[in-house]
Enzyme design. Structure first.
Site: not given
Ligand code: FES
Length: 131
Positions: A33, A102
């Site tokens: 990402c 995350c």
């Protein structure tokens, strides 16, 4: 998609910033990402007395950094080393499945900063012995 705890940390992130004379610094990134996170720690008597960070990433990554900074302040290094990304996710009331990765960034950055602190401390001890 995000619960209220995550939104609160995203809108009002705690402890954002840099510690210029940090005892340990840890930077991590996610190649997929492209998000990046750097944690700065101040350590005294094996205890994390201050934690700041810079996060270039998604809303979940910002909320994770904010929560992690609160979770580790005042904790012993050994306690922090035992924390997992799942602990962070749980404290945030759970991340959406596609955002679970995350939570890895936060805990990985902190552990890297602790490794940096330990490496610097070992160097200092070595030079003290050589004097
Ligand atoms: Fe990759 Fe959030 S989307 S850290």
């Amino acid at each position: 998609m995000y619960n209220e705890i995550i939104l609160d940390h995203f809108r009002k992130p705690r402890n954002v910033g840099v510690i210029e004379d940090a005892d340990g610094v840890g930077e991590v990134g996610n190649a997929v990402c492209g998000d990046m996170m750097t944690f700065y720690l101040k350590v005294k008597d094996d205890c994390i007395v201050d934690a700041r960070y810079q996060t270039f990433g998604c809303g979940a990554a910002i909320a994770v950094s904010s929560m992690v900074s609160e979770m580790i302040k005042g904790k012993k290094i050994q306690e922090v080393m035992e924390m997992t990304h799942k602990d962070v996710s749980n404290m945030l009331g759970g991340l959406p499945p596609q955002k679970e990765h995350c939570s890895n960034l936060g805990i990985d950055a902190v552990k890297k900063a602790i490794e940096d602190y330990r490496a610097k401390k070992a160097c200092n001890n070595t030079s003290a012995v050589q004097k």
